[in-house]
Design a protein around this motif. Sequence first.
Motif, PDB file in Angstrom:
ATOM      1  N   LEU A 116       0.818  -1.214   0.000  1.00  0.00           N
ATOM      2  CA  LEU A 116       0.000   0.000   0.000  1.00  0.00           C
ATOM      3  C   LEU A 116       0.852   1.265   0.000  1.00  0.00           C
ATOM      4  O   LEU A 116       0.522   2.252  -0.655  1.00  0.00           O
ATOM      5  CB  LEU A 116      -0.916   0.005   1.223  1.00  0.00           C
ATOM      6  CG  LEU A 116      -2.219  -0.792   1.127  1.00  0.00           C
ATOM      7  CD1 LEU A 116      -2.935  -0.799   2.478  1.00  0.00           C
ATOM      8  CD2 LEU A 116      -3.128  -0.219   0.057  1.00  0.00           C
ATOM      9  N   GLN A 117       1.957   1.237   0.739  1.00  0.00           N
ATOM     10  CA  GLN A 117       2.806   2.425   0.866  1.00  0.00           C
ATOM     11  C   GLN A 117       3.431   2.837  -0.464  1.00  0.00           C
ATOM     12  O   GLN A 117       3.915   3.957  -0.602  1.00  0.00           O
ATOM     13  CB  GLN A 117       3.907   2.155   1.893  1.00  0.00           C
ATOM     14  CG  GLN A 117       4.820   0.987   1.544  1.00  0.00           C
ATOM     15  CD  GLN A 117       5.682   0.552   2.708  1.00  0.00           C
ATOM     16  OE1 GLN A 117       6.427   1.345   3.257  1.00  0.00           O
ATOM     17  NE2 GLN A 117       5.585  -0.717   3.084  1.00  0.00           N
ATOM     18  N   PHE A 118       3.413   1.951  -1.456  1.00  0.00           N
ATOM     19  CA  PHE A 118       3.984   2.250  -2.771  1.00  0.00           C
ATOM     20  C   PHE A 118       2.913   2.544  -3.823  1.00  0.00           C
ATOM     21  O   PHE A 118       3.249   2.891  -4.953  1.00  0.00           O
ATOM     22  CB  PHE A 118       4.836   1.073  -3.255  1.00  0.00           C
ATOM     23  CG  PHE A 118       5.946   0.696  -2.322  1.00  0.00           C
ATOM     24  CD1 PHE A 118       7.116   1.444  -2.243  1.00  0.00           C
ATOM     25  CD2 PHE A 118       5.817  -0.414  -1.484  1.00  0.00           C
ATOM     26  CE1 PHE A 118       8.135   1.102  -1.363  1.00  0.00           C
ATOM     27  CE2 PHE A 118       6.833  -0.772  -0.610  1.00  0.00           C
ATOM     28  CZ  PHE A 118       7.987  -0.006  -0.546  1.00  0.00           C
ATOM     29  N   SER A 119       1.641   2.395  -3.450  1.00  0.00           N
ATOM     30  CA  SER A 119       0.582   2.432  -4.462  1.00  0.00           C
ATOM     31  C   SER A 119       0.358   3.820  -5.063  1.00  0.00           C
ATOM     32  O   SER A 119      -0.106   3.934  -6.198  1.00  0.00           O
ATOM     33  CB  SER A 119      -0.724   1.892  -3.860  1.00  0.00           C
ATOM     34  OG  SER A 119      -1.124   2.650  -2.738  1.00  0.00           O
ATOM     35  N   LYS A 120       0.700   4.882  -4.329  1.00  0.00           N
ATOM     36  CA  LYS A 120       0.528   6.231  -4.894  1.00  0.00           C
ATOM     37  C   LYS A 120       1.528   6.502  -6.009  1.00  0.00           C
ATOM     38  O   LYS A 120       1.299   7.361  -6.862  1.00  0.00           O
ATOM     39  CB  LYS A 120       0.676   7.280  -3.791  1.00  0.00           C
ATOM     40  CG  LYS A 120      -0.549   7.420  -2.892  1.00  0.00           C
ATOM     41  CD  LYS A 120      -0.476   8.631  -1.985  1.00  0.00           C
ATOM     42  CE  LYS A 120       0.634   8.529  -0.959  1.00  0.00           C
ATOM     43  NZ  LYS A 120       0.560   9.616   0.056  1.00  0.00           N
ATOM     44  N   LEU A 125      -0.008  -0.907  -9.569  1.00  0.00           N
ATOM     45  CA  LEU A 125      -0.074  -1.517  -8.242  1.00  0.00           C
ATOM     46  C   LEU A 125      -1.347  -1.060  -7.521  1.00  0.00           C
ATOM     47  O   LEU A 125      -2.012  -1.857  -6.842  1.00  0.00           O
ATOM     48  CB  LEU A 125       1.166  -1.142  -7.434  1.00  0.00           C
ATOM     49  CG  LEU A 125       1.296  -1.752  -6.036  1.00  0.00           C
ATOM     50  CD1 LEU A 125       1.353  -3.265  -6.103  1.00  0.00           C
ATOM     51  CD2 LEU A 125       2.536  -1.203  -5.335  1.00  0.00           C
ATOM     52  N   HIS A 126      -1.673   0.198  -7.679  1.00  0.00           N
ATOM     53  CA  HIS A 126      -2.901   0.753  -7.104  1.00  0.00           C
ATOM     54  C   HIS A 126      -4.127  -0.030  -7.587  1.00  0.00           C
ATOM     55  O   HIS A 126      -4.991  -0.418  -6.796  1.00  0.00           O
ATOM     56  CB  HIS A 126      -3.008   2.228  -7.515  1.00  0.00           C
ATOM     57  CG  HIS A 126      -4.249   2.916  -7.044  1.00  0.00           C
ATOM     58  ND1 HIS A 126      -4.255   3.801  -5.997  1.00  0.00           N
ATOM     59  CD2 HIS A 126      -5.531   2.855  -7.482  1.00  0.00           C
ATOM     60  CE1 HIS A 126      -5.491   4.249  -5.797  1.00  0.00           C
ATOM     61  NE2 HIS A 126      -6.277   3.707  -6.702  1.00  0.00           N
ATOM     62  N   LYS A 127      -4.192  -0.282  -8.874  1.00  0.00           N
ATOM     63  CA  LYS A 127      -5.331  -1.010  -9.439  1.00  0.00           C
ATOM     64  C   LYS A 127      -5.335  -2.465  -8.975  1.00  0.00           C
ATOM     65  O   LYS A 127      -6.405  -3.048  -8.757  1.00  0.00           O
ATOM     66  CB  LYS A 127      -5.305  -0.940 -10.971  1.00  0.00           C
ATOM     67  CG  LYS A 127      -5.695   0.425 -11.519  1.00  0.00           C
ATOM     68  CD  LYS A 127      -6.069   0.371 -12.983  1.00  0.00           C
ATOM     69  CE  LYS A 127      -4.879   0.095 -13.869  1.00  0.00           C
ATOM     70  NZ  LYS A 127      -5.246   0.199 -15.314  1.00  0.00           N
ATOM     71  N   LEU A 128      -4.156  -3.051  -8.841  1.00  0.00           N
ATOM     72  CA  LEU A 128      -4.062  -4.425  -8.370  1.00  0.00           C
ATOM     73  C   LEU A 128      -4.695  -4.557  -6.988  1.00  0.00           C
ATOM     74  O   LEU A 128      -5.483  -5.479  -6.727  1.00  0.00           O
ATOM     75  CB  LEU A 128      -2.597  -4.874  -8.314  1.00  0.00           C
ATOM     76  CG  LEU A 128      -2.408  -6.289  -7.776  1.00  0.00           C
ATOM     77  CD1 LEU A 128      -2.087  -7.241  -8.915  1.00  0.00           C
ATOM     78  CD2 LEU A 128      -1.312  -6.368  -6.727  1.00  0.00           C
ATOM     79  N   ILE A 129      -4.366  -3.622  -6.066  1.00  0.00           N
ATOM     80  CA  ILE A 129      -4.903  -3.686  -4.707  1.00  0.00           C
ATOM     81  C   ILE A 129      -6.398  -3.389  -4.703  1.00  0.00           C
ATOM     82  O   ILE A 129      -7.166  -4.033  -3.978  1.00  0.00           O
ATOM     83  CB  ILE A 129      -4.128  -2.735  -3.775  1.00  0.00           C
ATOM     84  CG1 ILE A 129      -2.647  -3.157  -3.714  1.00  0.00           C
ATOM     85  CG2 ILE A 129      -4.729  -2.746  -2.371  1.00  0.00           C
ATOM     86  CD1 ILE A 129      -1.747  -2.182  -2.970  1.00  0.00           C
ATOM     87  N   ALA A 130      -6.823  -2.435  -5.541  1.00  0.00           N
ATOM     88  CA  ALA A 130      -8.269  -2.184  -5.673  1.00  0.00           C
ATOM     89  C   ALA A 130      -8.981  -3.449  -6.137  1.00  0.00           C
ATOM     90  O   ALA A 130     -10.104  -3.752  -5.699  1.00  0.00           O
ATOM     91  CB  ALA A 130      -8.513  -1.045  -6.656  1.00  0.00           C
ATOM     92  N   GLY A 131      -8.321  -4.209  -7.007  1.00  0.00           N
ATOM     93  CA  GLY A 131      -8.887  -5.472  -7.484  1.00  0.00           C
ATOM     94  C   GLY A 131      -9.045  -6.502  -6.389  1.00  0.00           C
ATOM     95  O   GLY A 131      -9.981  -7.311  -6.411  1.00  0.00           O
TER      96      GLY A 131
END
Length: 475
Positions: A116-120, A125-131
Amino acid sequence: MKRRQFIQTSSLAGAGLLFPNLAFSKAIWGENYPVVRVAKDKRNFSSEAVESAISQFKKKVKNKELSWLFENCFPNTLDTTVFFSEANGTPDTYVITGDIDAMWLRDSSAQVFPYLQFSKDDQNLHKLIAGVIHKQTKFILKDPYANAFYNDDKKISKWKEFDHTDMKDGTHERKWEIDSLCYPIRLAYHFWKETGDTKPFDNNWLQGIKLTLQTFKEQQRKENLGPYKFERTTDWATDGIPMGGYGYPVKPNGLICSMFRPSDDATIWAYLIPSNLFAVVSLRQASEMLSKIKNETKLAQELSALANEVENAINKYGIYNHPEFGKMYAFEVNGFGSYNLMDDANCPSLLGLPYLDAVKENDPIYQNTRKFVWSENNPFFFKGKVAEGIGGPHIGLDMIWPMSLIMKALTTKDKTEIKNCIQILQKTHGGTGFMHESFHKNDSKKFTRSWFAWANTLFGELLWKTFKESPELLS
């Protein structure tokens, strides 16, 4: 969850054979450190931000073995366990545990949380975690009592033949664990706080929160035993629930029943205190999100009210006055005055409570509990020739879980303690370059699960946190 057989290995070549996803090579990353990470063209997902972190770590940390371990372990979830797709602008991410092709609500949350700390800095990566959030919502709506699911809604679990419960197709296992519904809230809450993105929190997600609240209230068992029961035809005592699948009696007092622990082992007394503490913080996080994102004031108040009720019950029924350690949290209670005093390596554990923001690290009751669980008074604390740490019934006696050492380091500010835990973890990977589920207290080459992504990524989280805050401990 399938039972593990011990794996004996004495070489990195052996690790390559035992870990088929590794593109094992004789190429040398550094002196005596063969390349065991999956080859770039065979990785399931790649994050530029994570790769940048790995490069920074390798460049500045002089301990070559720790650099090698960080490069192997931290991206292991992305390299080997995520399956990302996108349809009509909605991301969807299936996350397996490693050697088991199923997605645990708990494990999947914990596996991607350190990214999460790298998603911005990395939109992919942001979309992966949203998924992951979207996928977990889908699973919770399918069955809030299940702990693990398949990517195929029509797939039938092998457990359906042995499990006596309402087992739906597409469900791998239906073991009711409080933390299965807490971990997705934790991931969603920190995703929101880290990125400000509210897109994953659609109407389906709202229905998932409503179902979570309903399930928690059902399992307070104030009026009846609720809709869930589970029995398994098995020789393993920790795999089934007695008393017709409802467990041993508990006295209703506001606590929530959890029929299984985060280890997927059955509870003895259903009021599992670390999971109830986790529920308190998760309910409050969900309440904040419902109030600020969805303008659901009434539902937010219901979530907060339940959190307060559970917290009060923990303070009244979940604390034991130990003759040596003083007031401490019990592991399990039944409301009738029975206490199970122990800890298990799987998180939520008593040891790991500050990591989950469930208690303050300097809380006196937690500190007493911490001293107890890391002592021979805890029946699942093991001390041997190569290490000391906490295990649990899931694997058996004398098997230490690396996760317990990682959690010990993540829940203290004592630099000596942190360094000692890292040094033990560095020397107990069994020559493979990866963390495992457990290893024998006298022989780290005797271990279970050569491919366990949660432990790998969590170890990477510890190393990165130490790198950012106290890099001198990595020398």
